[in-house]
Design a protein around this motif. Structure first.
Motif, mmCIF file in Angstrom:
data_model
loop_
_atom_site.group_PDB
_atom_site.id
_atom_site.type_symbol
_atom_site.label_atom_id
_atom_site.label_comp_id
_atom_site.label_asym_id
_atom_site.label_seq_id
_atom_site.Cartn_x
_atom_site.Cartn_y
_atom_site.Cartn_z
ATOM 1 N N LEU A 14 0.848 -1.195 0.000
ATOM 2 C CA LEU A 14 0.000 0.000 0.000
ATOM 3 C C LEU A 14 0.881 1.242 0.000
ATOM 4 O O LEU A 14 1.764 1.394 0.852
ATOM 5 C CB LEU A 14 -0.911 0.008 1.233
ATOM 6 C CG LEU A 14 -1.845 1.213 1.401
ATOM 7 C CD1 LEU A 14 -2.891 1.251 0.286
ATOM 8 C CD2 LEU A 14 -2.528 1.183 2.774
ATOM 9 N N VAL A 15 0.654 2.135 -0.955
ATOM 10 C CA VAL A 15 1.380 3.401 -1.069
ATOM 11 C C VAL A 15 0.491 4.534 -0.572
ATOM 12 O O VAL A 15 -0.687 4.615 -0.932
ATOM 13 C CB VAL A 15 1.795 3.662 -2.534
ATOM 14 C CG1 VAL A 15 2.394 5.056 -2.696
ATOM 15 C CG2 VAL A 15 2.784 2.597 -3.009
ATOM 16 N N LEU A 16 1.047 5.440 0.243
ATOM 17 C CA LEU A 16 0.311 6.589 0.778
ATOM 18 C C LEU A 16 0.895 7.876 0.206
ATOM 19 O O LEU A 16 2.101 8.111 0.289
ATOM 20 C CB LEU A 16 0.407 6.626 2.301
ATOM 21 C CG LEU A 16 -0.067 5.384 3.079
ATOM 22 C CD1 LEU A 16 0.092 5.626 4.577
ATOM 23 C CD2 LEU A 16 -1.511 5.037 2.739
ATOM 24 N N ILE A 17 0.028 8.729 -0.352
ATOM 25 C CA ILE A 17 0.440 10.014 -0.923
ATOM 26 C C ILE A 17 -0.333 11.125 -0.208
ATOM 27 O O ILE A 17 -1.570 11.179 -0.269
ATOM 28 C CB ILE A 17 0.163 10.082 -2.441
ATOM 29 C CG1 ILE A 17 0.765 8.877 -3.174
ATOM 30 C CG2 ILE A 17 0.693 11.397 -3.009
ATOM 31 C CD1 ILE A 17 2.265 8.862 -3.220
ATOM 32 N N ALA A 66 7.680 11.123 -10.039
ATOM 33 C CA ALA A 66 8.548 11.137 -8.861
ATOM 34 C C ALA A 66 8.088 10.094 -7.844
ATOM 35 O O ALA A 66 8.912 9.370 -7.258
ATOM 36 C CB ALA A 66 8.557 12.530 -8.230
ATOM 37 N N ALA A 67 6.777 10.007 -7.615
ATOM 38 C CA ALA A 67 6.253 9.007 -6.677
ATOM 39 C C ALA A 67 6.477 7.592 -7.199
ATOM 40 O O ALA A 67 6.875 6.694 -6.449
ATOM 41 C CB ALA A 67 4.771 9.262 -6.421
ATOM 42 N N LEU A 78 -3.108 4.935 -2.176
ATOM 43 C CA LEU A 78 -4.081 5.748 -1.462
ATOM 44 C C LEU A 78 -3.575 7.187 -1.487
ATOM 45 O O LEU A 78 -2.528 7.490 -0.925
ATOM 46 C CB LEU A 78 -4.244 5.239 -0.022
ATOM 47 C CG LEU A 78 -5.391 5.772 0.836
ATOM 48 C CD1 LEU A 78 -5.546 4.880 2.080
ATOM 49 C CD2 LEU A 78 -5.191 7.209 1.280
ATOM 50 N N GLY A 79 -4.309 8.058 -2.160
ATOM 51 C CA GLY A 79 -3.913 9.457 -2.257
ATOM 52 C C GLY A 79 -4.975 10.370 -1.687
ATOM 53 O O GLY A 79 -6.171 10.169 -1.928
ATOM 54 N N TRP A 80 -4.531 11.359 -0.921
ATOM 55 C CA TRP A 80 -5.447 12.299 -0.265
ATOM 56 C C TRP A 80 -5.319 13.682 -0.897
ATOM 57 O O TRP A 80 -4.218 14.201 -1.054
ATOM 58 C CB TRP A 80 -5.115 12.368 1.227
ATOM 59 C CG TRP A 80 -5.806 13.471 1.980
ATOM 60 C CD1 TRP A 80 -7.152 13.720 2.016
ATOM 61 C CD2 TRP A 80 -5.193 14.463 2.806
ATOM 62 N NE1 TRP A 80 -7.408 14.813 2.825
ATOM 63 C CE2 TRP A 80 -6.230 15.281 3.318
ATOM 64 C CE3 TRP A 80 -3.872 14.727 3.164
ATOM 65 C CZ2 TRP A 80 -5.979 16.353 4.166
ATOM 66 C CZ3 TRP A 80 -3.607 15.791 4.008
ATOM 67 C CH2 TRP A 80 -4.660 16.594 4.512
ATOM 68 N N SER A 81 -6.456 14.279 -1.272
ATOM 69 C CA SER A 81 -6.510 15.645 -1.775
ATOM 70 C C SER A 81 -5.639 15.775 -3.027
ATOM 71 O O SER A 81 -5.824 15.028 -3.990
ATOM 72 C CB SER A 81 -6.109 16.621 -0.659
ATOM 73 O OG SER A 81 -6.449 17.947 -0.987
ATOM 74 N N LEU A 82 -4.662 16.696 -3.041
ATOM 75 C CA LEU A 82 -3.763 16.776 -4.190
ATOM 76 C C LEU A 82 -3.043 15.452 -4.405
ATOM 77 O O LEU A 82 -2.777 15.043 -5.544
ATOM 78 C CB LEU A 82 -2.747 17.909 -3.987
ATOM 79 C CG LEU A 82 -1.667 18.072 -5.062
ATOM 80 C CD1 LEU A 82 -2.279 18.303 -6.440
ATOM 81 C CD2 LEU A 82 -0.712 19.204 -4.697
ATOM 82 N N ALA A 87 -1.981 10.332 -7.380
ATOM 83 C CA ALA A 87 -2.195 8.882 -7.475
ATOM 84 C C ALA A 87 -3.031 8.529 -8.699
ATOM 85 O O ALA A 87 -2.787 7.518 -9.372
ATOM 86 C CB ALA A 87 -2.857 8.373 -6.198
ATOM 87 N N THR A 88 -4.033 9.353 -9.000
ATOM 88 C CA THR A 88 -4.854 9.113 -10.195
ATOM 89 C C THR A 88 -4.013 9.249 -11.455
ATOM 90 O O THR A 88 -4.136 8.437 -12.387
ATOM 91 C CB THR A 88 -6.030 10.101 -10.228
ATOM 92 O OG1 THR A 88 -6.819 9.942 -9.041
ATOM 93 C CG2 THR A 88 -6.915 9.854 -11.446
ATOM 94 N N ARG A 89 -3.140 10.263 -11.496
ATOM 95 C CA ARG A 89 -2.243 10.433 -12.648
ATOM 96 C C ARG A 89 -1.318 9.220 -12.788
ATOM 97 O O ARG A 89 -1.077 8.747 -13.896
ATOM 98 C CB ARG A 89 -1.429 11.696 -12.461
ATOM 99 C CG ARG A 89 -0.491 12.098 -13.603
ATOM 100 C CD ARG A 89 -1.262 12.643 -14.785
ATOM 101 N NE ARG A 89 -1.523 11.655 -15.803
ATOM 102 C CZ ARG A 89 -2.409 11.815 -16.775
ATOM 103 N NH1 ARG A 89 -3.130 12.920 -16.857
ATOM 104 N NH2 ARG A 89 -2.602 10.876 -17.655
#
Length: 256
Positions: A14-17, A66-67, A78-82, A87-89
């Motif tokens: 699981l990746v957190l952004i 970069a991520a 899992l990406g929050w806000s920006l 994460a969608t990109r």
């Protein structure tokens, strides 16, 4: 230079952004619960937190690249806000790397348009960008206040975010300006029907920054997506309602 990241726990990957202006410490209140079930990789986006001196380009694709450069070969993101836009990109550009996508308090387009009312007025965002140059700390703290506005736990949540934001020094000013520029220009709506990974969009009903209807519209545009709205949360549902938030994460990542 690559972004800072830290991996801990054991289980599915699981990746957190994190979101604009913050860093991976924002996940601390739920990290123990996540690492008990997952092998978690937290990433500080370039210019933020431990990655303060890491350069990055100006496009959302640059941030996603970069991520991806430090993320596992294939994981749920899992990406929050920006961070949800990043994460969608990443899921659009490298679908083979993103097993499942969790977009939290995010939106395909942050500002309003003729056919997009579920967003912030461009003039409001431009005002933030202008004020950021004149009063950096004040503007960042004002943006944090908007994130908790309307939340029943607004006061303690704001204290948490304010304590976190400058923990590793000030975020890089130019990167924050770039981030606001991205929020004002990115529009992912036309690409959402081509998003391949299974996706769960999670909104807070009281969110003043990313309207829950934006989340609903995002989920409706993605072929394999569902939508959940937490009723008593604003822009940071993982902080204000961690129990229900974690249920939504576990249920989705363990689905067949």
């Amino acid at each position: 230079m690559t972004p800072w990241y830290e991996t801990s726990g054991d289980g599915p990957l699981l990746v957190l952004i994190h979101g604009w202006g913050l860093h991976s410490d924002v996940w601390d209140p739920i990290l123990a619960e996540l690492t008990a079930r997952y092998r978690v990789t937290r990433i500080d986006l370039p210019g933020h937190g431990h990655s303060r001196e890491v350069p990055v380009g100006e496009s959302l694709a640059d941030w996603a690249e970069a991520a991806l450069s430090v993320a596992p070969e294939k994981a749920s993101w899992l990406g929050w806000s920006l961070g949800g836009m990043v994460a969608t990109r990443a899921a659009l550009d490298a679908p083979e790397r993103v097993e499942r996508l969790l977009a939290v308090a995010t939106t395909p387009r942050f500002v309003t348009g003729p056919d997009w009312p579920h967003a912030m007025a461009p003039e409001t965002l431009e005002k933030f960008a202008s004020e950021l140059r004149n009063d950096f700390k004040g503007t960042v703290q004002q943006f944090l206040a908007l994130q908790v506005q309307g939340d029943p736990q607004a006061r303690p949540l704001l204290r948490q975010l304010r304590e976190a934001v400058f923990r590793h020094g000030e975020p890089h000013h130019q990167v924050l300006e770039n981030g606001l520029s991205l929020l004002g220009s990115v529009d992912l709506r036309a690409e959402l029907p081509g998003l391949k990974p299974p996706t769960r969009v999670i909104s807070g009903r009281l969110d003043r920054l990313t309207h829950p209807e934006a989340g609903r519209a995002m989920a409706e545009a993605i072929p394999k997506a569902d939508y959940h709205c937490l009723q008593r949360t604003a822009h940071a549902p993982f902080l204000s309602d961690p129990e229900h938030f974690l249920e939504l994460i576990h249920d989705f990542t363990q689905a067949g």
